[in-house]
Design an enzyme around this catalytic site. Structure first.
Site, PDB file in Angstrom:
ATOM      1  N   HIS A 122       0.813  -1.225   0.000  1.00 45.49           N
ATOM      2  CA  HIS A 122       0.000   0.000   0.000  1.00 45.49           C
ATOM      3  C   HIS A 122       0.847   1.277   0.000  1.00 45.49           C
ATOM      4  O   HIS A 122       0.619   2.195  -0.786  1.00 45.49           O
ATOM      5  CB  HIS A 122      -0.925   0.056   1.219  1.00 45.49           C
ATOM      6  CG  HIS A 122      -1.780  -1.170   1.410  1.00 45.49           C
ATOM      7  ND1 HIS A 122      -2.207  -1.946   0.375  1.00 45.49           N
ATOM      8  CD2 HIS A 122      -2.295  -1.736   2.532  1.00 45.49           C
ATOM      9  CE1 HIS A 122      -2.946  -2.947   0.853  1.00 45.49           C
ATOM     10  NE2 HIS A 122      -3.007  -2.840   2.164  1.00 45.49           N
ATOM     11  N   LYS A 167      -0.020   0.252  14.019  1.00 46.77           N
ATOM     12  CA  LYS A 167      -1.272  -0.101  14.711  1.00 46.77           C
ATOM     13  C   LYS A 167      -1.236   0.519  16.097  1.00 46.77           C
ATOM     14  O   LYS A 167      -0.168   0.752  16.663  1.00 46.77           O
ATOM     15  CB  LYS A 167      -1.385  -1.617  14.863  1.00 46.77           C
ATOM     16  CG  LYS A 167      -1.230  -2.394  13.564  1.00 46.77           C
ATOM     17  CD  LYS A 167      -2.550  -2.704  12.933  1.00 46.77           C
ATOM     18  CE  LYS A 167      -2.422  -3.622  11.740  1.00 46.77           C
ATOM     19  NZ  LYS A 167      -3.562  -3.519  10.828  1.00 46.77           N
TER      20      LYS A 167
HETATM   21  C1  BG6 Z   1      -4.709  -4.563   4.851  1.00 47.86           C
HETATM   22  C2  BG6 Z   1      -3.822  -4.952   5.990  1.00 47.86           C
HETATM   23  O1  BG6 Z   1      -4.090  -4.839   3.614  1.00 47.86           O
HETATM   24  O2  BG6 Z   1      -4.994  -3.170   4.909  1.00 47.86           O
HETATM   25  C3  BG6 Z   1      -4.430  -4.566   7.318  1.00 47.86           C
HETATM   26  O3  BG6 Z   1      -3.597  -6.354   5.955  1.00 47.86           O
HETATM   27  C4  BG6 Z   1      -4.839  -3.099   7.313  1.00 47.86           C
HETATM   28  O4  BG6 Z   1      -3.546  -4.838   8.395  1.00 47.86           O
HETATM   29  C5  BG6 Z   1      -5.678  -2.803   6.092  1.00 47.86           C
HETATM   30  O5  BG6 Z   1      -5.575  -2.840   8.494  1.00 47.86           O
HETATM   31  C6  BG6 Z   1      -6.024  -1.331   5.986  1.00 47.86           C
HETATM   32  O6  BG6 Z   1      -6.875  -1.118   4.895  1.00 47.86           O
HETATM   33  P1  BG6 Z   1      -7.962   0.031   4.924  1.00 47.86           P
HETATM   34  O7  BG6 Z   1      -8.623  -0.046   3.582  1.00 47.86           O
HETATM   35  O8  BG6 Z   1      -8.868  -0.253   6.053  1.00 47.86           O
HETATM   36  O9  BG6 Z   1      -7.197   1.313   5.116  1.00 47.86           O
END
Ligand code: BG6
Length: 462
Positions: free
Chosen positions: A230, A316
């Site tokens: 991401h 987190k």
């Molecule tokens: C996921 C991770 O890919 O993305 C998670 O495995 C994370 O740990 C999540 O919480 C966050 O995604 P979003 O769309 O809620 O920001």
């Protein structure tokens, strides 16, 4: 439906967590929006029967976004179920029969990566891979070597243009808007380079902990879970050169090029943190060294970005849930006013979630006799109504064969190349208190006078 549209949607892991939380809601939304009229075939080894899978789908929708009776009735009617072991040829023979004459079936592997190889082989051997597409969930490998191996495995049975590697961040409206905003506006390009940009930071903060996913998290940690994919994807959208056009190839060529120019990380420029209490989570080893927080400094070795520090921070149990990008511009070359230096320079701020905004930080004069300034922020808020969920968007694109929002094999490997040197225990893990911005050591990786910008809960000015 165009000629290249998939004629069936198959999802492995039909009784799993991802199907429950994301896939059923995405399928229902596609049906509601008139975008899905195909056989939907779930595959899993669960011992459930079709009616029980329908019940599970109903339950999933009630908990995740709401159940729409008409759309759910259609979903139920189209749903089929293949119950079987992923190592057993009979499972794929059953799937082959269920597919009938469907053209370009799309196989979505919503399963742990350790199962990918068996499933891909099973699909190939049974003929289910012929003329088919495959969608692969993250994590795509767990380091550079395993990602390369996985690419080789996939390429034995699928051509690259039939492989869709999901990063759900790329399906987010606000993330797509980064690209649009950059390349659809004239005023940005002249300042979007090392001459004017002082630094770039991306913060992905989450208030929640690991939410019962301790065992999964032990296998990944923050760098593998969200930085390699991401965060580096967001960074790519911010830094890539303008593509020749909006097509998938042009877009993905430029993404790969900038990812290849990112310098591999070094442990001295990475801080790994672990929130206090993580060791008590179910599925977590009492001696775990896995990071729930990472802060890192990156560089891009190309003409546009040479010398500009990029900072990424993800964690987190931080004080807010928010993903925000902050691009600090350099101060004016010659200070006519504010000769002691403005309290704040110009910047662009992109808030990607939970609310979406783009803002420009500027200086304006305080009314009165003195030529002194104050910080002002020009904000464009996006109010999203019935926004398409990332999974709805991405699965729809893959069914149409549109790969623009999926990560190409070379780009996935380039991203692993960046983080590979700091995986595992390359840098020590430092404890931090929940509800703080991670270990104090995160400050030490900032260059010069740079400081972390901590996003506010409500998207207010920094
Ligand atoms: C996921 C991770 O890919 O993305 C998670 O495995 C994370 O740990 C999540 O919480 C966050 O995604 P979003 O769309 O809620 O920001």
């Amino acid at each position: 439906m165009t000629a290249s549209h998939s004629g069936a949607f198959v999802f492995f892991g039909a009784t799993g967590d991802l199907a429950y939380k994301q896939i059923f809601p995405a399928l229902q939304a596609m049906i509601r929006h008139g975008n899905l009229d195909l056989p939907i075939i779930g595959v899993a080894k669960s011992g459930l029967n079709l009616n029980q899978l329908r019940d599970r789908a109903r339950d999933s929708l009630q908990k995740h976004g709401g159940l729409y009776a008409d759309a759910f009735a259609k979903l139920s009617a189209r749903l089929q179920y293949v119950n079987g072991d992923y190592h057993d040829d009979a499972t794929y023979e059953q799937l082959r029969r269920a597919l009938g004459n469907a053209v370009r079936p799309m196989h979505y592997l919503a399963i742990p990566p350790s199962m990918f190889e068996s499933v891909i082989q099973g699909l190939a051997k049974s003929g289910c891979a012929r003329d088919a597409r495959v969608v692969v969930e993250k994590p795509f490998g767990r380091d550079l070597a395993s990602a390369q191996l996985l690419n080789r495995t996939l390429h034995k049975s699928f051509a690259e243009d039939a492989i869709f590697r999901i990063d759900h961040y790329l399906g987010k409206e606000a993330v797509e808007n980064l690209l649009y905003f950059r390349f659809a506006n004239t005023f940005l390009e002249p300042v979007w380079c090392r001459d004017h940009v002082a630094s770039v930071q991306i913060t992905m903060a989450e208030q929640m902990g690991v939410q019962g996913r301790g065992a999964f998290y032990e296998e990944v940690g923050a760098i593998r879970d969200v930085v390699q994919n991401h965060m580096l994807q967001v960074m790519t959208l911010l830094t890539m050169e303008p593509p020749m056009d909006g097509g998938a190839d042009a877009m993905r060529d430029e993404k790969s090029r900038v990812l290849s120019a990112m310098r591999p990380l070094v442990p001295a420029e990475v801080v790994r943190g672990q929130f206090r209490g993580y060791l008590d989570e179910a599925g977590v080893s009492p001696a775990s060294q896995v990071e729930t927080f990472a802060a890192l400094r990156l560089r891009i070795d190309n003409a546009r970005w040479s010398g500009v520090p990029f900072y990424i921070r993800a964690g987190k149990q931080l004080p807010v849930t928010c993903t925000e990008v902050m691009i600090e511009l350099k101060p004016p070359a010659h200070a006519v006013f504010d000769v002691d230096g403005p309290a704040q320079s110009n910047y662009f701020r992109f808030r990607l979630s939970p609310d979406v905004l783009i803002s420009v930080g500027a200086r304006t004069k305080v009314p009165g006799e003195l030529m002194v300034g104050t910080a002002a922020e020009l904000i464009a808020h996006h109010r999203l109504h019935d926004e398409m969920m990332p999974y709805e968007r991405l699965l729809g694109d893959a069914m149409r064969g549109d790969a623009a929002l999926f990560t190409r094999g070379d780009a996935v490997e380039a991203a692993w190349r960046v983080v590979d040197p700091v995986l595992g225990n390359a840098a020590p893990v430092v404890g931090y208190e929940p509800d703080t911005w991670g270990p104090a050591a995160a400050e030490q990786i900032m260059a010069g006078g740079d400081q972390w910008h901590n996003p506010a809960p409500e998207g207010a000015s920094p």
